[in-house]
Each structure stands twice: as C-alpha cells, then as structure tokens.
Scaffold this motif. Structure first.
Motif, PDB file in Angstrom:
ATOM      1  N   ALA A 125       0.750  -1.246  -0.142  1.00  0.00           N
ATOM      2  CA  ALA A 125       0.036  -0.095   0.035  1.00  0.00           C
ATOM      3  C   ALA A 125       0.957   1.185  -0.007  1.00  0.00           C
ATOM      4  CB  ALA A 125      -0.735   0.139   1.344  1.00  0.00           C
ATOM      5  N   ALA A 126       1.728   1.164   0.540  1.00  0.00           N
ATOM      6  CA  ALA A 126       2.865   2.246   0.838  1.00  0.00           C
ATOM      7  C   ALA A 126       3.333   2.777  -0.505  1.00  0.00           C
ATOM      8  CB  ALA A 126       3.831   2.034   1.836  1.00  0.00           C
ATOM      9  N   VAL A 127       3.908   1.687  -1.227  1.00  0.00           N
ATOM     10  CA  VAL A 127       4.567   2.044  -2.647  1.00  0.00           C
ATOM     11  C   VAL A 127       3.561   2.575  -3.427  1.00  0.00           C
ATOM     12  CG1 VAL A 127       5.380   0.577  -4.581  1.00  0.00           C
ATOM     13  CG2 VAL A 127       6.324   0.015  -2.420  1.00  0.00           C
ATOM     14  N   LEU A 128       2.308   1.979  -3.560  1.00  0.00           N
ATOM     15  CA  LEU A 128       1.303   2.370  -4.580  1.00  0.00           C
ATOM     16  C   LEU A 128       0.852   3.871  -3.968  1.00  0.00           C
ATOM     17  CD1 LEU A 128      -0.912  -0.975  -4.839  1.00  0.00           C
ATOM     18  CD2 LEU A 128       0.411   0.320  -6.738  1.00  0.00           C
ATOM     19  N   ASP A 129       0.679   4.305  -2.824  1.00  0.00           N
ATOM     20  CA  ASP A 129       0.350   5.531  -2.367  1.00  0.00           C
ATOM     21  C   ASP A 129       1.382   6.340  -2.618  1.00  0.00           C
ATOM     22  OD1 ASP A 129      -1.093   7.299  -0.545  1.00  0.00           O
ATOM     23  OD2 ASP A 129       0.632   7.407   0.447  1.00  0.00           O
ATOM     24  N   HIS A 130       2.627   5.964  -2.665  1.00  0.00           N
ATOM     25  CA  HIS A 130       3.800   7.071  -3.209  1.00  0.00           C
ATOM     26  C   HIS A 130       3.857   7.257  -4.654  1.00  0.00           C
ATOM     27  CE1 HIS A 130       7.419   9.134  -2.468  1.00  0.00           C
ATOM     28  NE2 HIS A 130       7.835   8.444  -3.336  1.00  0.00           N
ATOM     29  N   VAL A 131       3.538   6.307  -5.323  1.00  0.00           N
ATOM     30  CA  VAL A 131       3.695   6.196  -7.063  1.00  0.00           C
ATOM     31  C   VAL A 131       2.518   7.023  -7.148  1.00  0.00           C
ATOM     32  CG1 VAL A 131       3.300   4.693  -8.939  1.00  0.00           C
ATOM     33  CG2 VAL A 131       4.679   3.994  -7.206  1.00  0.00           C
ATOM     34  N   LEU A 132       1.245   7.028  -6.539  1.00  0.00           N
ATOM     35  CA  LEU A 132      -0.072   7.847  -7.131  1.00  0.00           C
ATOM     36  C   LEU A 132       0.345   9.297  -6.683  1.00  0.00           C
ATOM     37  CD1 LEU A 132      -2.836   5.726  -5.927  1.00  0.00           C
ATOM     38  CD2 LEU A 132      -1.734   5.614  -8.220  1.00  0.00           C
ATOM     39  N   GLY A 133       0.894   9.539  -5.443  1.00  0.00           N
ATOM     40  CA  GLY A 133       1.416  10.982  -5.263  1.00  0.00           C
ATOM     41  C   GLY A 133       2.488  11.559  -6.219  1.00  0.00           C
ATOM     42  N   SER A 147      -7.846   9.598   0.521  1.00  0.00           N
ATOM     43  CA  SER A 147      -8.466   8.330   0.622  1.00  0.00           C
ATOM     44  C   SER A 147      -7.611   7.361  -0.416  1.00  0.00           C
ATOM     45  CB  SER A 147     -10.005   8.010   0.316  1.00  0.00           C
ATOM     46  OG  SER A 147     -10.136   8.288  -1.047  1.00  0.00           O
ATOM     47  N   LEU A 148      -7.416   5.937   0.180  1.00  0.00           N
ATOM     48  CA  LEU A 148      -6.724   5.086  -0.616  1.00  0.00           C
ATOM     49  C   LEU A 148      -7.253   3.679  -0.624  1.00  0.00           C
ATOM     50  CD1 LEU A 148      -3.926   4.299  -2.330  1.00  0.00           C
ATOM     51  CD2 LEU A 148      -2.804   3.655  -0.138  1.00  0.00           C
ATOM     52  N   THR A 149      -7.540   3.178  -1.682  1.00  0.00           N
ATOM     53  CA  THR A 149      -8.111   1.710  -1.938  1.00  0.00           C
ATOM     54  C   THR A 149      -7.150   0.890  -2.373  1.00  0.00           C
ATOM     55  OG1 THR A 149     -10.598   2.616  -1.736  1.00  0.00           O
ATOM     56  CG2 THR A 149     -10.182   0.240  -2.551  1.00  0.00           C
ATOM     57  N   ALA A 184       4.727  -8.191 -10.609  1.00  0.00           N
ATOM     58  CA  ALA A 184       5.854  -8.833 -10.750  1.00  0.00           C
ATOM     59  C   ALA A 184       5.900  -9.433 -11.974  1.00  0.00           C
ATOM     60  CB  ALA A 184       5.796  -9.896  -9.584  1.00  0.00           C
ATOM     61  N   GLY A 185       6.685  -8.835 -13.074  1.00  0.00           N
ATOM     62  CA  GLY A 185       6.740  -9.393 -14.092  1.00  0.00           C
ATOM     63  C   GLY A 185       5.647  -9.015 -14.899  1.00  0.00           C
ATOM     64  N   ASP A 186       4.999  -9.780 -15.528  1.00  0.00           N
ATOM     65  CA  ASP A 186       3.431  -9.649 -16.273  1.00  0.00           C
ATOM     66  C   ASP A 186       2.321 -10.053 -15.044  1.00  0.00           C
ATOM     67  OD1 ASP A 186       4.627  -8.907 -18.430  1.00  0.00           O
ATOM     68  OD2 ASP A 186       4.700 -11.149 -19.346  1.00  0.00           O
ATOM     69  N   VAL A 187       2.684 -10.122 -14.078  1.00  0.00           N
ATOM     70  CA  VAL A 187       1.585 -10.611 -13.202  1.00  0.00           C
ATOM     71  C   VAL A 187       1.191  -9.397 -12.333  1.00  0.00           C
ATOM     72  CG1 VAL A 187       0.976 -12.123 -11.034  1.00  0.00           C
ATOM     73  CG2 VAL A 187       2.392 -13.126 -12.945  1.00  0.00           C
ATOM     74  N   VAL A 188      -0.179  -9.262 -12.150  1.00  0.00           N
ATOM     75  CA  VAL A 188      -0.507  -8.070 -11.454  1.00  0.00           C
ATOM     76  C   VAL A 188      -0.568  -8.610  -9.955  1.00  0.00           C
ATOM     77  CG1 VAL A 188      -2.371  -6.496 -10.931  1.00  0.00           C
ATOM     78  CG2 VAL A 188      -1.780  -6.897 -13.396  1.00  0.00           C
ATOM     79  N   CYS A 189      -0.030  -7.747  -9.129  1.00  0.00           N
ATOM     80  CA  CYS A 189       0.209  -8.343  -7.602  1.00  0.00           C
ATOM     81  C   CYS A 189      -1.055  -7.401  -6.867  1.00  0.00           C
ATOM     82  CB  CYS A 189       1.260  -8.102  -7.049  1.00  0.00           C
ATOM     83  SG  CYS A 189       2.626  -9.290  -7.809  1.00  0.00           S
ATOM     84  N   ALA A 190      -1.209  -6.186  -7.227  1.00  0.00           N
ATOM     85  CA  ALA A 190      -2.019  -5.393  -6.439  1.00  0.00           C
ATOM     86  C   ALA A 190      -2.549  -4.095  -7.191  1.00  0.00           C
ATOM     87  CB  ALA A 190      -1.390  -4.876  -4.934  1.00  0.00           C
ATOM     88  N   THR A 191      -3.715  -3.696  -6.983  1.00  0.00           N
ATOM     89  CA  THR A 191      -4.063  -2.334  -7.810  1.00  0.00           C
ATOM     90  C   THR A 191      -4.544  -1.388  -6.841  1.00  0.00           C
ATOM     91  OG1 THR A 191      -6.249  -3.215  -8.271  1.00  0.00           O
ATOM     92  CG2 THR A 191      -4.413  -3.334 -10.068  1.00  0.00           C
TER      93      THR A 191
END
Length: 210
Positions: A125-133, A147-149, A184-191
């Motif tokens: 979640a932290a990685v995604l939050d930072h990337v969105l910022g 807010s972050l989902t 991770a490669g072509d595999v979506v781990c989280a959105t």
C-alpha cells in the motif's frame, strides 16, 4: 494557522549519505536473515550501538533534506519510499516520470516480509500510495492522499523485481483521482485507486540554492 516552513536544499544527493543509507539497508536485511547459532549477535549489537552513538552525536533536529531535480521539483533525500539516504526506503527507482504516467522499479526484501515469502500488505500500500502521489505531481498537481483503496490480487513476492505504475485519471477542482498497479513481471499483484487533494506550490516553500 501555522506559518509555512522552508526546507534546506542541497546540490544532488550527498554521496556519503546515500552510501550510509545503502549500507544500513544491507545491515537490516542481514539482521533479519541471520541464524542465531551462526553469529555472535551480542558483539554485532555492541558494534551497531557504537556507530549509532557516533551518528547521534552529530545529529540534527530536522530530517527533511531536499535535492533539486533536473527539470524542476525536489527529491526528499530521506523519503521513506524513494530517499537514497533513508535506510527504510527500498528505494523506488524511477524509470519514467511524465505528465501521463509514472513508472518505478522496486526490489523489496526479507525485511518487508508479511506472510511467508510475500511482502507485507502495508508495504504494498505504501509503494502504491507513493507512486500515485508522484503521478499527480508529475501531471502538474501535487497533492496529499485523502483516501486510498488497495485491491490485493495475489501475494507480492519479495527479492523479485517489481514494477509500480501510477497515473492521474481526472481532476475535479482540488480533488485528484489516480490509479496505480504493482506487478511482478507480467503478473498483477495489487491495484489501487486514490483521491488526493491538490495543494499549491507555496504550501511548502523551497528556498533557492546558495
């Protein structure tokens, strides 16, 4: 209302600070993987304590230190996700930062483990939050997350190269809607989807370099 604060700016990332951050990062990884029956942990702890005392003796009160980036903007050298001077940061390495989207490579380790062999969801979640910022800032609208989902599609492996992407989808006044993906490669781990609130550049003024 509190007065705005100006933060110090330096020319690039100080090499000594970046090297220290990298070495402590390696120490953290080694410390969580060491076998108790194959190392003198008490001696190691004593050595770390001595180094910590030496660093603390010359420490300051304000950890935020900024480096000017080419093309405008600033990097927090001690940012917990991308700051090379912060041992907590993986750190994220930016592959592409543009107005349409941003992309970063990241390698998380055993120190970030949650379930066996997988990254703790809080770090995901932290990685995604930072990337969105970063994505909203790159589009010209720096903002703070309101807010972050996060949707976890499968466990995120560590010690495996990961790619994090983000983009600004639309803006409604000060409200910014963004989406991101961790692969991770072509595999979506989280959105992730997020709403951020745009703030003006003078909210956090940065002085000119000397």
């Amino acid at each position: 209302m509190s007065e705005s604060k100006a933060f110090p700016v330096v020319d690039g990332v100080p090499p000594g600070r970046a090297l220290l951050g990298a070495r402590i990062r390696e120490l953290i990884e080694a410390s969580v993987c060491v076998r108790d029956d194959e190392a003198d942990l008490l001696t190691a702890a004593s050595r770390v304590e001595a180094v910590t005392a030496a660093l603390r003796a010359s420490g300051g009160a304000a950890p935020l230190l900024l480096a000017a980036l080419e093309g405008g903007g600033h990097l927090s050298i001690n940012n917990p996700l991308e700051g090379p001077g912060n041992p907590l940061a993986p750190p994220l390495l930016w592959v592409d930062v543009g107005p349409e989207s941003v992309r970063a490579d990241v390698l998380l380790g055993a120190a970030h483990e949650g379930p066996p062999g997988r990254v703790h969801g809080g770090w995901v979640a932290a990685v995604l939050d930072h990337v969105l910022g970063r994505a909203t800032a790159a589009a010209g609208y720096p903002g703070m997350t309101a807010s972050l989902t996060v949707d976890y599609h499968r466990g995120t492996p560590y010690a495996v190269p990961l790619t994090a992407e983000g983009r600004l989808v639309r803006r409604e006044g000060r409200k910014l809607h963004a989406t991101g993906t961790l692969r991770a490669g072509d595999v979506v781990c989280a959105t992730a989807t997020a709403i951020l609130v745009h703030f003006s550049a003078d909210r956090f003024p940065v002085p000119a370099k000397d």
